[in-house]
Design an enzyme around this catalytic site. Structure first.
Site, short mmCIF file in Angstrom:
data_model
loop_
_atom_site.label_atom_id
_atom_site.label_comp_id
_atom_site.label_asym_id
_atom_site.label_seq_id
_atom_site.Cartn_x
_atom_site.Cartn_y
_atom_site.Cartn_z
N ARG A 124 0.86 -1.20 0.00
CA ARG A 124 0.00 0.00 0.00
C ARG A 124 0.89 1.23 0.00
O ARG A 124 1.70 1.40 0.89
CB ARG A 124 -0.93 0.02 1.22
N ASN A 143 4.09 0.68 2.17
CA ASN A 143 4.08 -0.43 3.13
C ASN A 143 4.26 -1.74 2.39
O ASN A 143 3.52 -2.03 1.45
CB ASN A 143 2.75 -0.46 3.88
N SER A 148 -2.66 -2.84 5.99
CA SER A 148 -3.97 -3.22 6.52
C SER A 148 -5.11 -2.38 5.96
O SER A 148 -4.89 -1.48 5.15
CB SER A 148 -3.95 -3.17 8.04
N LYS A 299 11.84 3.05 5.68
CA LYS A 299 11.92 4.48 5.36
C LYS A 299 13.28 4.81 4.76
O LYS A 299 13.40 5.70 3.92
CB LYS A 299 11.68 5.30 6.62
N LYS A 360 11.88 10.65 10.94
CA LYS A 360 11.30 9.29 10.97
C LYS A 360 12.32 8.21 11.29
O LYS A 360 13.33 8.10 10.60
CB LYS A 360 10.68 8.96 9.61
N GLY A 365 3.59 1.27 11.83
CA GLY A 365 2.45 1.09 12.72
C GLY A 365 1.97 2.35 13.40
O GLY A 365 1.01 2.32 14.16
N ARG A 444 -7.91 7.57 4.75
CA ARG A 444 -7.99 7.83 6.19
C ARG A 444 -8.11 9.33 6.40
O ARG A 444 -7.39 10.10 5.78
CB ARG A 444 -6.74 7.29 6.90
P1 ADP Z 1 4.09 4.54 9.80
O1 ADP Z 1 4.95 3.48 9.21
O2 ADP Z 1 4.19 4.61 11.28
O3 ADP Z 1 2.68 4.47 9.30
P2 ADP Z 1 4.27 6.99 8.25
O4 ADP Z 1 5.44 7.42 7.45
O5 ADP Z 1 3.10 6.54 7.48
O6 ADP Z 1 4.75 5.88 9.30
O7 ADP Z 1 3.85 8.18 9.18
C1 ADP Z 1 2.76 8.09 10.07
C2 ADP Z 1 1.82 9.26 9.88
O8 ADP Z 1 2.50 10.50 10.07
C3 ADP Z 1 1.22 9.35 8.50
O9 ADP Z 1 0.06 8.55 8.41
C4 ADP Z 1 0.93 10.83 8.36
O10 ADP Z 1 -0.30 11.17 8.97
C5 ADP Z 1 2.05 11.47 9.16
N1 ADP Z 1 3.16 11.83 8.27
C6 ADP Z 1 4.16 11.02 7.87
N2 ADP Z 1 5.00 11.66 7.03
C7 ADP Z 1 4.52 12.92 6.90
C8 ADP Z 1 4.95 14.07 6.17
N3 ADP Z 1 6.06 14.05 5.42
N4 ADP Z 1 4.22 15.20 6.27
C9 ADP Z 1 3.12 15.24 7.05
N5 ADP Z 1 2.66 14.18 7.76
C10 ADP Z 1 3.35 13.03 7.70
MG MG Z 2 1.90 4.91 7.49
#
Ligand code: ADP
Ligand code: MG
Length: 468
Positions: A124, A143, A148, A299, A360, A365, A444
């Protein structure tokens, strides 16, 4: 539906909640509540509706079409990355010295070679609309493990269609995400080719989002007559073995191991769980994901793929999308490796304007990223070696739109932003691609000011895109 007043929309709550319960858009109750009812996590009955938005969220049609169009090529890129040992080794070199969890997955990849040539990816790719200038989709992450909500998002799309038919509303794109993911698993099971084998879904004990998983099991059975067993890593440690190369649990052969656990350090409380992970990896079962696919979804790999010239290594002229087209959806991503020539400059920029960035770690999760002053605290207190466990990302800024989010039967209205996920199912063997489909989407929606995005983690709710 999209533009109706909240008071009218609120009248829809009872029928929306009923729809969710009737169609399985439900969450298991928290453990304590379930315990009060005398229930265990696997017992039925202790479910309530999943959090959802009362109406779809407006999304530019051109941006939706664009990211759907990119998915087959993105899925290929992930597969090719997973097969490029030299590139993975070089890219993850510093990450595995600074991040224990990635190091453990890497160790499985190195020390428990995967003998199965079939490679299954249920992926995804997540996007937010960046509206600092002209609106455009920027990839949040991709992902490769436990992607999920395919099934629940399919149900929420149906819910929004149902409400729109009664109250009026715009066009919703077709969404067969759950069914499409099941089709991918079925393709792998058939290619594995053992008639009496079963699929195993690896689950976390106490999973609240289990109906999303069970609906996938039901699609696999209803559409393909393939049985699936739910097991924890601990179950596999206790009851799994390898017979003539095949993974065998309780006397049955396992064709596909589909992971809805194993993405977080918490899933490996003892060495037993890591032993189970190695056992699976060494067996002939098709892994979704293999350790190599899991590494391809870090990442760190996302950041490395965004570096100038990196994508060219993984794309060919006959791929549907070009490196230039893929890079259009990549946000600014900055390498924090000690050896990276621009790391110090990126850190200085982030310290000067922390709200323009997200820091990050190599985690999945939800709930792990750092924002604002936490970025400053982290960057000023870490050694350069510790820093290399992280990547730095441009912060995506979306314009909020009003929405109503329903939790426990009650609506909260507010300014919302959204994240669109596109599901891809991919299967290949050494001769080539067997299956590469875009199955559907997830939208979402969350209240503005909530940094993280997870539904399971309690930050966001399930919704659907209305194309405008
Ligand atoms: P995870 O693997 O924990 O899902 P993500 O990279 O998807 O990690 O980050 C989790 C959440 O943080 C995302 O669903 C989003 O809401 C927010 N987020 C992540 N990266 C960004 C970004 N570059 N700018 C704004 N919000 C972000
Ligand atoms: Mg995510």
């Amino acid at each position: 539906m999209l533009f109706l007043a909240l008071s009218i929309m609120k009248e829809s709550i009872p029928e929306a909640v009923s729809w969710c319960v009737a169609h399985g858009a439900v969450y298991a109750l928290p453990k304590d509540d379930a315990a009060k009812l005398g229930d265990t996590y696997e017992a039925s009955g202790a479910f309530a509706h999943a959090p959802f938005a009362l109406a779809p969220f407006a999304w530019p049609r051109s941006e939706y079409d664009k990211v759907v169009g990119l998915q087959p090529t993105l899925s290929r890129v992930i597969d090719r990355v997973s097969r490029d040992h030299d590139w993975l080794e070089t890219t993850l070199k510093e990450t595995i010295t600074s991040d224990d969890f990635t190091a453990k997955v890497y160790d499985v990849y190195k020390s428990a070679p995967n003998p199965q040539e079939l490679r299954l990816g249920l992926l995804r790719s997540d996007y937010m609309l960046d509206e600092k200038d002209e609106p455009r989709s920027l990839q949040v992450e991709i992902n490769t493990i436990a992607s999920s909500f395919g099934c629940l998002s399919q149900t929420i799309s149906q819910l929004h269609n149902f409400l729109a038919a009664k109250r009026g509303g715009g066009e919703l794109p077709k969404n067969q995400a759950g069914r499409g993911l099941a089709k991918g698993i079925a393709a792998a099971h058939k290619a594995y080719g053992s008639k009496d084998a079963k699929v195993v879904m690896l689950v976390q004990p106490g999973e609240r989002n289990q109906m999303d998983q069970r609906k996938l099991e039901h699609f696999l059975w209803d559409d393909h007559s393939i049985p699936l067993e739910r097991l924890t890593l601990e179950d596999v440690a206790k009851r799994g073995t390898i017979v003539d190369g095949a993974l065998v649990v309780d006397g049955y052969e396992v064709s596909v191991v589909y992971f809805r656990a194993g993405y977080s350090p918490d899933d490996y409380p003892t060495d037993k769980e890591w032993d189970a992970r190695s056992l699976i990896e060494r067996s002939l079962a098709v892994k979704c994901p293999s350790a190599a696919y899991q590494l391809a979804g870090t990442k760190k790999v996302q950041q490395a793929l965004a570096a100038p010239g990196a994508l060219e290594r993984f794309l060919r002229d006959d791929d549907a999308s070009s490196p230039r087209e893929l890079r259009q959806v990549f946000a600014g991503l900055y390498d924090l490796d000690e050896a990276a020539p621009n790391a110090d400059a990126a850190v200085a920029e982030a310290l000067a304007a922390p709200d323009a960035f997200v820091l990050k770690p190599q985690r999945e999760g939800g709930g792990n990223n750092l924002y604002g002053s936490d970025i400053v605290d982290a960057l000023t207190s870490m050694t350069p070696a510790q820093r290399s466990a992280f990547i730095l990302m441009e912060r995506i800024v979306s314009k909020p739109k009003t929405g109503a989010l329903v939790r426990n039967g009650h609506a909260t209205e507010g300014d919302c932003v959204a994240e669109l996920g596109i599901y891809g199912a991919f299967l290949a063997n050494d001769k080539g691609e067997l299956h590469n489909e875009v199955c559907g989407h997830l939208l979402r929606q969350k209240l503005l000011g909530t940094n993280e995005g997870g539904v399971a983690a309690g930050f966001a709710v399930l919704s659907s895109p209305a194309l405008v």
